[in-house]
Design an enzyme around this catalytic site. Structure first.
Site, PDB file in Angstrom:
ATOM      1  N   LYS A   1       6.383   4.451   0.698  1.00 36.32           N
ATOM      2  CA  LYS A   1       7.635   4.474  -0.076  1.00 36.32           C
ATOM      3  C   LYS A   1       7.616   3.309  -1.080  1.00 36.32           C
ATOM      4  O   LYS A   1       6.557   2.804  -1.418  1.00 36.32           O
ATOM      5  CB  LYS A   1       8.828   4.402   0.879  1.00 36.32           C
ATOM      6  CG  LYS A   1       8.915   5.591   1.844  1.00 36.32           C
ATOM      7  CD  LYS A   1       9.147   6.903   1.132  1.00 36.32           C
ATOM      8  CE  LYS A   1       9.260   8.060   2.109  1.00 36.32           C
ATOM      9  NZ  LYS A   1       9.328   9.360   1.435  1.00 36.32           N
TER      10      LYS A   1
ATOM     11  N   ARG B   1       2.026   3.726  -5.627  1.00 35.79           N
ATOM     12  CA  ARG B   1       2.323   4.884  -4.765  1.00 35.79           C
ATOM     13  C   ARG B   1       1.398   6.062  -5.079  1.00 35.79           C
ATOM     14  O   ARG B   1       1.070   6.315  -6.232  1.00 35.79           O
ATOM     15  CB  ARG B   1       3.807   5.265  -4.914  1.00 35.79           C
ATOM     16  CG  ARG B   1       4.702   4.165  -4.371  1.00 35.79           C
ATOM     17  CD  ARG B   1       6.166   4.458  -4.564  1.00 35.79           C
ATOM     18  NE  ARG B   1       6.639   5.544  -3.729  1.00 35.79           N
ATOM     19  CZ  ARG B   1       7.891   5.996  -3.768  1.00 35.79           C
ATOM     20  NH1 ARG B   1       8.771   5.470  -4.607  1.00 35.79           N
ATOM     21  NH2 ARG B   1       8.265   6.978  -2.984  1.00 35.79           N
TER      22      ARG B   1
ATOM     23  N   GLN C   1       9.099  16.036  -2.448  1.00 34.98           N
ATOM     24  CA  GLN C   1       8.673  15.798  -3.835  1.00 34.98           C
ATOM     25  C   GLN C   1       7.458  16.647  -4.172  1.00 34.98           C
ATOM     26  O   GLN C   1       7.365  17.197  -5.267  1.00 34.98           O
ATOM     27  CB  GLN C   1       8.381  14.310  -4.044  1.00 34.98           C
ATOM     28  CG  GLN C   1       9.642  13.465  -3.947  1.00 34.98           C
ATOM     29  CD  GLN C   1       9.390  11.980  -4.066  1.00 34.98           C
ATOM     30  OE1 GLN C   1       8.246  11.530  -4.083  1.00 34.98           O
ATOM     31  NE2 GLN C   1      10.456  11.207  -4.132  1.00 34.98           N
TER      32      GLN C   1
ATOM     33  N   SER D   1      18.854  12.506  -4.911  1.00 25.70           N
ATOM     34  CA  SER D   1      17.933  13.652  -5.036  1.00 25.70           C
ATOM     35  C   SER D   1      18.568  14.777  -5.853  1.00 25.70           C
ATOM     36  O   SER D   1      17.918  15.389  -6.706  1.00 25.70           O
ATOM     37  CB  SER D   1      17.586  14.202  -3.648  1.00 25.70           C
ATOM     38  OG  SER D   1      16.877  13.252  -2.916  1.00 25.70           O
TER      39      SER D   1
ATOM     40  N   ASP E   1      14.668   8.424   4.783  1.00 28.52           N
ATOM     41  CA  ASP E   1      15.117   7.265   3.997  1.00 28.52           C
ATOM     42  C   ASP E   1      16.114   6.392   4.772  1.00 28.52           C
ATOM     43  O   ASP E   1      16.435   5.277   4.347  1.00 28.52           O
ATOM     44  CB  ASP E   1      15.747   7.724   2.673  1.00 28.52           C
ATOM     45  CG  ASP E   1      14.726   8.442   1.794  1.00 28.52           C
ATOM     46  OD1 ASP E   1      13.515   8.198   1.968  1.00 28.52           O
ATOM     47  OD2 ASP E   1      15.149   9.256   0.952  1.00 28.52           O
TER      48      ASP E   1
END
Ligand code: SPQ
Length: 428
Positions: free
Chosen positions: A343, A123, A170, A24, A316
């Site tokens: 995901k 997604r 995000q 990230s 995650d």
């Protein structure tokens, strides 16, 4: 396809691993370095496939980016000098690249098309497209702009006051990045905090940013200034070895240089609550990001409930936490993790499939998992679902199975941890 056959370990793990750079933060360092005027040096960058998609996107927009192993030098003349890409941008498997770049492309004065691989093309993008359209963005694509490929006609956008309907860093980041190009102020409120690397980096690069409780406000300021970024080790990558150390009898591992930003340390809290032998050493902080070494040793574990505000802080890590739970006495319940369904794959379905094949007692719920332990695991043939976190979870599981585990395709591990098998071998 790269099929991978793994034999049970039958001995303790021991040694040290220097954890690779945080995915990230690596994405964001490239983004901010490219938007800023001047030179940005990034050290301990994660040169995995996803972060290289972000590098390639800015190269296409005219930014000079030199990559030497894990050190990057970015030379940019700032936002106003970015140029229209001459071809569609390929974002591969990377959700972070796609959603954050949408925030940027919405306000740039040119036309861009973006696409990705089969997984990324499934997604949802409307979570980002909707608030950007409220800001005035012109975006089109399949299912009214919900699915890639998307076409973005950059235009003048204006600030909004937006409350996140999903727990997503995000989405927060895309709106804040668009706020750098928007007229007036852009406010984002998140009912449940998510990772805050974008906010930390906005500050480090000199943006006009205020944070009041759960509300972040950014003001249009075209002059960001290049700076140096040292990327901490990725706690999401460290998580695989934290779990390995906790479940392989007799093991003791030291994970060095782990990022310990509180918005990411849910896995440490879970290990502590389950009774694992875990210790944090040599903590320090650089540009608002905490680092430290984490020592983990094998011990007995107990099942717990994981729910609520901790979920975005370990989202995650849930696949490998499910594996951990198979080795804990009692029941582990994971709730409020519905985001797992969107995901790289539906991670609830994938985790249940893989761990059931290996002999675990695990059930899917709408928004999580129920795992009953402790169960011994058997070998078998498992699918990675082309998802790096599922493949690595399967590889760690193979350390304690009674016979060989075959993963149908482990090449996806290069998305976030290209050196995974070398690191595993170094402590085996
Ligand atoms: O980039 P991508 O594919 O979305 O990566 C994942 C991962 O497991 O590596 C999720 F699939 O991490 C996301 C994370 O789940 C990275 C991220 C970020 O850098 O902002 C935030 C989280 O996603 P979200 O949707 O909750 O904002």
């Amino acid at each position: 396809m790269s099929e991978c056959k793994l034999q049970p370990l039958n001995k303790p793990l021991s040694g040290e691993i220097l954890v690779p750079g945080d995915k990230s933060i690596s994405h964001r360092a490239v983004i901010f370095g490219s938007l800023a005027n001047g030179i940005t040096k990034i050290t301990h960058f994660l040169d995995g496939e996803d972060c290289m998609r972000t590098v390639d996107a800015f190269r296409e927009m005219g930014v000079y980016i030199d990559v030497q192993d894990t050190t990057l030098i970015i030379k940019s003349k700032g936002i106003t000098r970015l140029v229209e890409p001459s071809q569609p941008l390929d974002f591969g498997n990377s959700g972070t690249t796609t959603r954050l770049m949408l925030g940027i492309l919405a306000g740039l004065p040119f036309f861009t098309t973006i696409y990705g691989d089969a997984s990324l093309s499934k997604r949802p993008m409307d979570r980002v497209v909707n608030p950007l359209r409220q800001m005035g963005a012109i975006i089109d694509g399949r299912l009214n702009g919900n699915l890639l490929p998307l076409a973005i006609r950059g235009t003048t956008i204006k600030g909004i006051d937006y409350t996140l309907p999903v727990k997503s860093a995000q989405v927060k980041s895309a709106v804040l990045l668009a706020g750098l190009f928007a007229e007036g102020k852009t406010k984002v409120t998140e009912p449940i905090p998510t990772r805050n690397h974008t906010e930390n980096m906005l500050k480090a690069f000199g943006a006009d940013l205020t944070i009041d409780g759960n509300t972040i406000t950014v003001t249009n300021k075209s002059e960001l200034t290049g700076t140096d970024v040292h990327v901490p080790g990725d706690i999401s990558s460290a998580a695989f070895f934290l779990v390995a150390g906790a479940i392989v009898p007799g093991s003791e591992i030291l994970l060095k240089n782990v990022g310990l930003n509180p918005s990411r340390t849910g896995i440490i809290e879970v290990l502590n609550k389950m009774g694992a032998k875990i210790q944090i050493e040599a903590e320090h902080s650089v540009s608002g990001e905490a680092f430290g070494n984490v020592r983990i040793a094998h011990g007995s574990l107990k099942g717990i409930t994981i729910e609520g505000g901790i979920i975005p802080r370990l989202i995650d890590e849930i696949p490998v936490i499910a594996l951990l739970a198979t080795q804990a006495e009692g029941t582990t319940v994971i709730k409020n993790a519905e985001e797992l369904r969107v995901k790289e794959t539906d991670r609830i379905t994938a985790v249940v499939d893989v761990l059931t094949t290996l002999g675990a007692d695990i059930t899917a719920t709408e928004d999580g998992l129920i795992i009953k332990g402790k169960t011994s695991l058997n070998g078998g043939e498992i699918a990675s679902y082309d998802d790096h976190r599922i493949a690595m979870m399967g590889a760690i599981a193979s350390l304690i199975t009674d016979s060989e585990v075959t993963i149908d395709d482990a090449s996806c591990i290069a998305i976030s941890y290209p050196n995974f098998f070398n690191d595993l071998e170094s402590i085996s």
